[in-house]
Design a protein around this motif. Structure first.
Motif, PDB file in Angstrom:
ATOM      1  N   GLY A 124       0.769  -1.319  -0.027  1.00 11.31           N
ATOM      2  CA  GLY A 124      -0.071  -0.015   0.001  1.00 11.31           C
ATOM      3  C   GLY A 124       0.720   1.368  -0.013  1.00 11.31           C
ATOM      4  O   GLY A 124       0.157   2.474  -0.323  1.00 11.31           O
ATOM      5  N   ASP A 125       2.008   1.177   0.484  1.00 11.94           N
ATOM      6  CA  ASP A 125       2.898   2.237   0.218  1.00 11.94           C
ATOM      7  C   ASP A 125       4.234   2.156  -0.776  1.00 11.94           C
ATOM      8  O   ASP A 125       5.286   3.030  -0.483  1.00 11.94           O
ATOM      9  N   CYS A 126       4.038   1.494  -1.886  1.00 10.52           N
ATOM     10  CA  CYS A 126       5.010   1.055  -2.626  1.00 10.52           C
ATOM     11  C   CYS A 126       5.129   1.676  -4.054  1.00 10.52           C
ATOM     12  O   CYS A 126       5.788   1.384  -4.896  1.00 10.52           O
ATOM     13  N   GLN A 127       3.971   2.220  -4.273  1.00 12.25           N
ATOM     14  CA  GLN A 127       3.955   2.833  -5.675  1.00 12.25           C
ATOM     15  C   GLN A 127       4.099   1.746  -6.900  1.00 12.25           C
ATOM     16  O   GLN A 127       4.633   2.038  -7.869  1.00 12.25           O
ATOM     17  N   SER A 319      -3.131  -3.815  -0.968  1.00 11.52           N
ATOM     18  CA  SER A 319      -3.886  -2.444  -1.130  1.00 11.52           C
ATOM     19  C   SER A 319      -5.201  -2.540  -0.343  1.00 11.52           C
ATOM     20  O   SER A 319      -5.422  -1.518   0.513  1.00 11.52           O
ATOM     21  N   LEU A 320      -5.696  -3.662  -0.333  1.00 10.41           N
ATOM     22  CA  LEU A 320      -7.086  -3.703   0.750  1.00 10.41           C
ATOM     23  C   LEU A 320      -6.437  -3.366   2.063  1.00 10.41           C
ATOM     24  O   LEU A 320      -7.331  -2.891   2.813  1.00 10.41           O
ATOM     25  N   LYS A 404     -12.516  -9.287  -5.890  1.00  8.52           N
ATOM     26  CA  LYS A 404     -13.061  -8.683  -4.708  1.00  8.52           C
ATOM     27  C   LYS A 404     -12.385  -7.666  -3.908  1.00  8.52           C
ATOM     28  O   LYS A 404     -13.018  -6.796  -3.178  1.00  8.52           O
ATOM     29  N   ALA A 405     -11.071  -7.414  -4.164  1.00  3.12           N
ATOM     30  CA  ALA A 405     -10.490  -6.271  -3.378  1.00  3.12           C
ATOM     31  C   ALA A 405     -11.015  -4.917  -3.546  1.00  3.12           C
ATOM     32  O   ALA A 405     -11.169  -4.116  -2.832  1.00  3.12           O
ATOM     33  N   ILE A 431      -7.011   2.382  -5.284  1.00  2.00           N
ATOM     34  CA  ILE A 431      -8.136   1.465  -6.014  1.00  2.00           C
ATOM     35  C   ILE A 431      -7.748   1.787  -7.565  1.00  2.00           C
ATOM     36  O   ILE A 431      -7.914   0.854  -8.346  1.00  2.00           O
ATOM     37  N   ARG A 432      -7.517   2.870  -8.187  1.00  2.00           N
ATOM     38  CA  ARG A 432      -6.711   2.992  -9.546  1.00  2.00           C
ATOM     39  C   ARG A 432      -5.589   1.828  -9.788  1.00  2.00           C
ATOM     40  O   ARG A 432      -5.543   1.212 -10.940  1.00  2.00           O
TER      41      ARG A 432
END
Length: 599
Positions: A124-127, A319-320, A404-405, A431-432
């Motif tokens: 979630g923080d790695c681009q 990401s979720l 689902k995520a 999300i993108r």
């Protein structure tokens, strides 16, 4: 009123991504031996702190790449400029051993679990830095299995290195304009050089000419590419796999401009993953080295897909994880009802987040079930049944997590109200970036066809059935009684998928594969959740932990969509030519008949 006056929203604190996660630690305790868990747990606590104090801030400063094709004199230079944050994120991932851990194999067959658990905390923080690292991992596995001695000495060692100053990353070039996922229409050709002198190179040298429409790691050092070495009429059976240096001479320091006959046509203007330098490439007299047998490229590259598809699933799941963490943190500080109640104390709000938690926990169980099998296969300790289950699971895990995520992430965004729609929260980017997982490495429809191919193995379904039977027979009496209804329903669902997979390919209606994949995913996830509930009953001292894991299983079977998935399969099985014609009319209208007549 001045902006400093009036109500000021208290900032939320996401806290430690591992320690605050309500599910991950317990799952790892279940799947890892005690001593291995102690080492992994310690590493994740340390690494989670690095995510919050260092990695997140680096990622926030990342900017998209820039391509300068020509210099001021009109000379072609193809200078691909990536930002410092992107390079730092890759370096950190390499130092932390995201790729290296599974090749060092210090934890044996559990090394994959260790590596993917770390990845889960950073995603979630790695681009989207794990896009090139997934292909690096896949390339390493191919070279480990099929590479020449020179490739293993010169390239493999750099792909799995923890030293960011000397480590390589790799790309993967399969997609071309004619075919997309259908590589049988590959236009790129590979020919032996006129002099046929191999020289001091890692393997048999060929010359590639063609056009690659989608390359997601254009700043990498090497790439794996499919090229045609036989007649076009042979389709995918005349494709071979090649290792392609992007720059010559091949070295870590030579990384600014592409060379070796690799020309960057343009950078892709994508909806998400905007930091990833994805490009269209022309190959014009490009030197490359054969990997594996001639005309067996699709089979040779399959081990790459097994790995990159699990990376895709981890990206969706990670990401979720981040979105859910933000939503939970916000519920602890946001007040409602005139400041009298926190969101976390509102039953309606908590009920919606509980649905997100159920999806997150279920996907995690499904994902790490496949990761465990991959680790066992790579360490040559997997049974034949486990190998067949992994073959079934790989396309399913990737497709189901992608499906689902994103929907659950949308609920995380809504849980913050208008604040969630702001870019600063990061949920919009999650999300993108996650939406691409429905496309990368095969759409859900393509993956469903892959599942049907895997299920056509006459030994695949018995292997799966033996696994589920083993779980059902181990349910303790207490859980048998409290979970009687969902257990019976799960058995009926399993019977449906068993009957479906025992049909021959020719007898399966054309609309069945996609709903069949979804049903298979729901059923497999239910068994993973049941297995966790059984373990909790036997190993967790607190009764509340047993109740929570049993409730997760019950809700997954009865409320999360299994019943609807079964109905979708029934509809697909009953579909006839009339329904297919009506589908065409609903989508394309009356003119579809005229267009078909012209064809």
């Amino acid at each position: 009123m001045r902006v400093e006056e009036g109500f000021q929203q208290c900032p939320y604190d996401e806290q430690h991504p591992y320690i605050s996660d309500p599910l991950l630690s317990t799952l790892l305790q279940r799947v890892l031996p005690e001593q291995t868990f102690a080492l992994v747990n310690e590493d994740l606590i340390r690494f989670g702190e690095r995510v919050t104090t260092e990695i997140r801030h680096i990622a926030d400063r990342a900017t998209p790449p820039v391509l300068i094709q020509y210099d001021q004199l009109g000379r072609r230079i193809d200078d691909l400029q990536t930002c410092e944050s992107w390079r730092l994120l890759k370096a950190i991932a390499q130092e932390e051993g995201i790729v290296a851990i599974q090749y060092e194999r210090k934890s044996g067959a559990y090394s994959r679990v260790h590596s993917f658990a770390k990845q889960l905390l950073m995603v979630g923080d790695c681009q989207t830095v794990f896009c090139p690292l997934s292909m690096t991992d896949g390339a390493a596995r191919v070279l480990e299995l099929e590479g020449t001695q020179g490739m293993k000495q010169e390239i493999l060692s750099k792909l799995v290195s923890r030293d960011a100053k000397s480590a390589f990353t790799a790309g993967q070039w399969m997609t071309e304009r004619p075919g997309g996922s259908d590589v049988s229409q590959t236009e790129t050709t590979a020919t032996l050089p006129p002099d046929c002198k191999q020289g001091d190179v890692p393997g048999a040298r060929y010359i590639l000419n063609g056009f690659k429409w989608f390359s997601s790691a254009t700043d990498s050092h090497v790439a794996l590419a499919l090229a045609r070495t036989g007649p076009v009429s042979s389709g995918s059976r005349s494709l071979s796999l090649f290792l392609v240096p992007l720059r010559l001479p091949l070295s870590v320091s030579n990384r600014d401009n592409t060379s070796n006959g690799v020309f960057v046509h343009r950078l892709k203007n994508k909806f998400g993953t905007q930091i990833v330098p994805t490009a269209e490439l022309s190959l014009e007299g490009t030197e490359a080295y054969l990997v594996g047998p001639l005309n067996r490229g699709v089979k040779t590259i399959s081990s790459v897909l097994n790995i990159t598809r699990l990376y895709c699933a981890c990206d969706s799941l990670g990401s979720l994880r981040r979105g859910f963490a933000i939503a939970r943190a916000y519920a602890y500080v946001r007040t409602i009802d005139g400041g009298k109640q926190l969101l976390r104390d509102n039953p309606v709000h908590t009920a919606e987040l509980a649905k997100v938690s159920l999806i997150y926990g279920a996907l995690m169980q499904l994902f790490f079930g496949a990761v465990l099998l991959l680790g066992r296969v790579e360490c040559n300790v997997a049974s034949e049944d486990e190998k067949r289950r992994l073959r079934l699971l790989t396309p399913v895990v990737k497709a189901f997590c992608a499906e689902k995520a994103v929907a659950a992430l949308e609920e995380c965004m809504a849980a913050l109200g208008g604040l969630g729609y702001m870019e600063e929260t990061g949920i919009g980017r999650l999300i993108r970036d996650s939406l691409v997982e429905k496309i990368w490495e095969g759409t859900i429809t393509v993956l469903s066809l892959d599942l049907m191919r895997a299920a056509s193995d006459p030994e695949a379904l018995p292997a799966y059935t033996r696994w589920t039977d083993g779980i059902l027979t181990s349910v303790p009496s207490g859980l048998q009684e409290s979970l009687h209804a969902p257990l019976e329903f799960l058995k009926s669902a399993r019977s449906m998928i068993t009957n479906l997979f025992t049909k021959s390919d020719s007898s399966v209606p054309s609309l069945v594969p996609r709903p069949a994949l979804m049903l298979f995913a729901y059923i497999t996830t239910a068994f993973d959740l049941l297995e966790h509930a059984i373990w909790s009953d036997e190993n967790r001292p607190r009764r509340i932990d047993v109740e929570v894991s049993a409730e997760a299983f019950r809700r997954w079977v009865e409320e999360a969509g299994l019943r609807e998935a079964m109905e979708s399969v029934k509809v697909a099985l009953a579909a006839d030519g009339h329904r297919i014609r009506m589908d065409e009319m609903l989508v394309y209208g009356e003119k579809t008949r005229i267009e078909k007549a012209r064809l």
